[in-house]
Design a protein around this motif. Structure first.
Motif, PDB file in Angstrom:
ATOM      1  N   PRO A  36      43.870  45.693  48.476  1.00  0.00           N
ATOM      2  CA  PRO A  36      43.927  46.907  47.658  1.00  0.00           C
ATOM      3  C   PRO A  36      42.889  46.885  46.542  1.00  0.00           C
ATOM      4  CG  PRO A  36      45.531  45.342  46.849  1.00  0.00           C
ATOM      5  CD  PRO A  36      44.725  44.625  47.903  1.00  0.00           C
ATOM      6  N   GLY A  37      42.495  48.050  46.099  1.00  0.00           N
ATOM      7  CA  GLY A  37      41.570  48.117  44.973  1.00  0.00           C
ATOM      8  C   GLY A  37      41.295  49.555  44.627  1.00  0.00           C
ATOM      9  N   SER A  38      40.590  49.752  43.499  1.00  0.00           N
ATOM     10  CA  SER A  38      40.231  51.134  43.167  1.00  0.00           C
ATOM     11  C   SER A  38      38.861  51.483  43.764  1.00  0.00           C
ATOM     12  CB  SER A  38      40.294  51.379  41.659  1.00  0.00           C
ATOM     13  OG  SER A  38      39.676  50.362  40.927  1.00  0.00           O
ATOM     14  N   PHE A  39      38.004  50.496  43.966  1.00  0.00           N
ATOM     15  CA  PHE A  39      36.740  50.684  44.695  1.00  0.00           C
ATOM     16  C   PHE A  39      35.953  51.892  44.169  1.00  0.00           C
ATOM     17  CE2 PHE A  39      39.796  48.925  47.985  1.00  0.00           C
ATOM     18  CZ  PHE A  39      39.380  47.623  47.842  1.00  0.00           C
TER      19      PHE A  39
ATOM     20  N   HIS B 131      44.973  53.871  42.971  1.00  0.00           N
ATOM     21  CA  HIS B 131      44.690  54.302  41.604  1.00  0.00           C
ATOM     22  C   HIS B 131      45.011  53.163  40.642  1.00  0.00           C
ATOM     23  CE1 HIS B 131      43.967  57.357  38.582  1.00  0.00           C
ATOM     24  NE2 HIS B 131      44.947  56.804  37.901  1.00  0.00           N
ATOM     25  N   ASN B 132      44.073  52.899  39.734  1.00  0.00           N
ATOM     26  CA  ASN B 132      44.319  51.916  38.678  1.00  0.00           C
ATOM     27  C   ASN B 132      44.488  52.694  37.374  1.00  0.00           C
ATOM     28  OD1 ASN B 132      44.156  50.019  36.655  1.00  0.00           O
ATOM     29  ND2 ASN B 132      42.612  48.778  37.681  1.00  0.00           N
TER      30      ASN B 132
ATOM     31  N   LYS C 249      42.075  52.559  34.478  1.00  0.00           N
ATOM     32  CA  LYS C 249      40.682  52.996  34.650  1.00  0.00           C
ATOM     33  C   LYS C 249      40.627  54.501  34.854  1.00  0.00           C
ATOM     34  CE  LYS C 249      39.210  48.655  36.836  1.00  0.00           C
ATOM     35  NZ  LYS C 249      38.857  48.024  38.126  1.00  0.00           N
TER      36      LYS C 249
ATOM     37  N   GLY D 194      50.390  55.428  44.610  1.00  0.00           N
ATOM     38  CA  GLY D 194      51.727  54.883  44.397  1.00  0.00           C
ATOM     39  C   GLY D 194      51.638  53.414  44.106  1.00  0.00           C
ATOM     40  N   LEU D 195      52.776  52.764  44.219  1.00  0.00           N
ATOM     41  CA  LEU D 195      52.835  51.340  43.882  1.00  0.00           C
ATOM     42  C   LEU D 195      52.295  50.483  45.015  1.00  0.00           C
ATOM     43  CD1 LEU D 195      56.364  50.976  42.218  1.00  0.00           C
ATOM     44  CD2 LEU D 195      54.133  50.745  41.079  1.00  0.00           C
ATOM     45  N   LEU D 196      51.639  49.407  44.614  1.00  0.00           N
ATOM     46  CA  LEU D 196      51.113  48.463  45.596  1.00  0.00           C
ATOM     47  C   LEU D 196      52.242  47.872  46.462  1.00  0.00           C
ATOM     48  CD1 LEU D 196      48.873  46.766  46.785  1.00  0.00           C
ATOM     49  CD2 LEU D 196      48.945  45.304  44.766  1.00  0.00           C
TER      50      LEU D 196
ATOM     51  N   ARG E 290      42.801  39.421  47.424  1.00  0.00           N
ATOM     52  CA  ARG E 290      41.984  39.931  46.326  1.00  0.00           C
ATOM     53  C   ARG E 290      40.836  38.958  46.081  1.00  0.00           C
ATOM     54  NH1 ARG E 290      42.294  44.696  43.474  1.00  0.00           N
ATOM     55  NH2 ARG E 290      42.394  43.659  41.454  1.00  0.00           N
TER      56      ARG E 290
ATOM     57  N   TYR F  32      44.072  38.056  35.377  1.00  0.00           N
ATOM     58  CA  TYR F  32      44.512  39.413  35.727  1.00  0.00           C
ATOM     59  C   TYR F  32      45.292  39.385  37.047  1.00  0.00           C
ATOM     60  CZ  TYR F  32      43.803  44.304  37.290  1.00  0.00           C
ATOM     61  OH  TYR F  32      43.972  45.574  37.770  1.00  0.00           O
TER      62      TYR F  32
ATOM     63  N   MET G  19      49.216  40.328  37.721  1.00  0.00           N
ATOM     64  CA  MET G  19      49.566  41.384  38.680  1.00  0.00           C
ATOM     65  C   MET G  19      50.516  40.830  39.750  1.00  0.00           C
ATOM     66  SD  MET G  19      46.716  44.143  39.804  1.00  0.00           S
ATOM     67  CE  MET G  19      46.204  43.360  41.273  1.00  0.00           C
TER      68      MET G  19
ATOM     69  N   ALA H 207      54.049  40.560  38.294  1.00  0.00           N
ATOM     70  CA  ALA H 207      54.705  41.874  38.196  1.00  0.00           C
ATOM     71  C   ALA H 207      55.123  42.358  39.585  1.00  0.00           C
ATOM     72  CB  ALA H 207      53.763  42.879  37.547  1.00  0.00           C
ATOM     73  N   ASN H 208      54.239  42.205  40.545  1.00  0.00           N
ATOM     74  CA  ASN H 208      54.554  42.686  41.894  1.00  0.00           C
ATOM     75  C   ASN H 208      55.685  41.881  42.530  1.00  0.00           C
ATOM     76  OD1 ASN H 208      52.857  44.940  42.233  1.00  0.00           O
ATOM     77  ND2 ASN H 208      51.092  43.581  42.400  1.00  0.00           N
TER      78      ASN H 208
HETATM   79  O1  PNS Z   1      40.069  47.273  41.979  1.00  0.00           O
HETATM   80  P1  PNS Z   1      41.109  47.227  40.870  1.00  0.00           P
HETATM   81  O2  PNS Z   1      40.942  48.389  39.910  1.00  0.00           O
HETATM   82  O3  PNS Z   1      41.168  45.907  40.178  1.00  0.00           O
HETATM   83  O4  PNS Z   1      42.527  47.411  41.643  1.00  0.00           O
HETATM   84  C1  PNS Z   1      43.739  47.415  40.915  1.00  0.00           C
HETATM   85  C2  PNS Z   1      44.857  48.016  41.781  1.00  0.00           C
HETATM   86  C3  PNS Z   1      44.467  49.405  42.275  1.00  0.00           C
HETATM   87  C4  PNS Z   1      45.135  47.105  42.971  1.00  0.00           C
HETATM   88  C5  PNS Z   1      46.131  48.086  40.854  1.00  0.00           C
HETATM   89  O5  PNS Z   1      45.861  48.842  39.712  1.00  0.00           O
HETATM   90  C6  PNS Z   1      47.337  48.656  41.596  1.00  0.00           C
HETATM   91  O6  PNS Z   1      48.023  47.922  42.282  1.00  0.00           O
HETATM   92  N1  PNS Z   1      47.556  49.986  41.481  1.00  0.00           N
HETATM   93  C7  PNS Z   1      48.668  50.652  42.122  1.00  0.00           C
HETATM   94  C8  PNS Z   1      49.837  50.899  41.143  1.00  0.00           C
HETATM   95  C9  PNS Z   1      50.644  49.635  40.969  1.00  0.00           C
HETATM   96  O7  PNS Z   1      51.300  49.140  41.880  1.00  0.00           O
HETATM   97  N2  PNS Z   1      50.585  49.098  39.753  1.00  0.00           N
HETATM   98  C10 PNS Z   1      51.303  47.881  39.413  1.00  0.00           C
HETATM   99  C11 PNS Z   1      50.431  46.667  39.604  1.00  0.00           C
HETATM  100  S1  PNS Z   1      51.114  45.318  38.756  1.00  0.00           S
END
Ligand code: PNS
Length: 162
Positions: free
Chosen positions: A7-10, A37-38, A41, A71-73, A87, A97, A101, A104-105
């Protein structure tokens, strides 16, 4: 069957992202690249544009599928039935970071896991932010992003300049 999720915002997709996707695709049967979506950002490219750039950059890899997801990862994690997220990390700050993450996930979904791939030395200084800054001033981004999307990104960044 092993399935990984990258996953990423790319925003935009870079050669660093492509290298991580390529290497991850070699150690699994199927790799989903999720354009997300991040919230931290302000994305310059729309989600459709980001999906387009990732798709164009990865079309040579038959076991990679690009999906857009709002939505959520952890939800896309469950929906794809993946074994783990992958990642890329460039630095110690990336590692911190990613560790936050992952924590939290995992609170949201105890089955969640992540595999971290150190990025290639020669790609470690490339970031989407640098691509945007260089492209914004009309600089050459061809060594930073896949050849398939150089013109697309340059044009869009030029239009956004003013
Ligand atoms: O490329 P990035 O911006 O580092 O990617 C970050 C991304 C998109 C993977 C992260 O922001 C994300 O998981 N976004 C989805 C919403 C979510 O689940 N947020 C909680 C993550 S702890």
């Amino acid at each position: 069957m092993t399935t990984l999720l990258f996953p990423g915002s790319f925003d935009p997709f870079t050669r660093g992202h492509r290298d991580i996707a390529r290497r991850a695709s070699r150690v699994c049967d199927k790799l989903y690249v999720a354009v997300m979506h991040n919230d931290a950002k302000n994305h310059f490219f729309s989600r459709d544009e980001r999906v387009y750039m990732a798709t164009e950059s990865l079309k040579a890899y038959p076991n990679i599928e690009v999906v857009g997801y709002d939505g959520l990862l952890v939800d896309v994690y469950k929906e794809t039935g993946c074994n783990a997220v992958v990642r890329g990390i460039r630095s110690e700050s990336d590692f911190r970071y990613e560790a936050e993450m992952a924590l939290a996930n995992r609170l949201l979904h105890p089955e969640y896991d992540v595999v971290l791939l150190p990025c290639r030395d020669d790609l470690s200084l490339i970031s989407s932010s640098i691509v945007k800054e260089v492209g914004h001033y009309g600089g050459d981004i061809s060594k930073m992003v896949p050849a398939e999307i150089v013109d697309f990104i340059s044009e869009k960044l030029k239009k956004g300049r003013n």
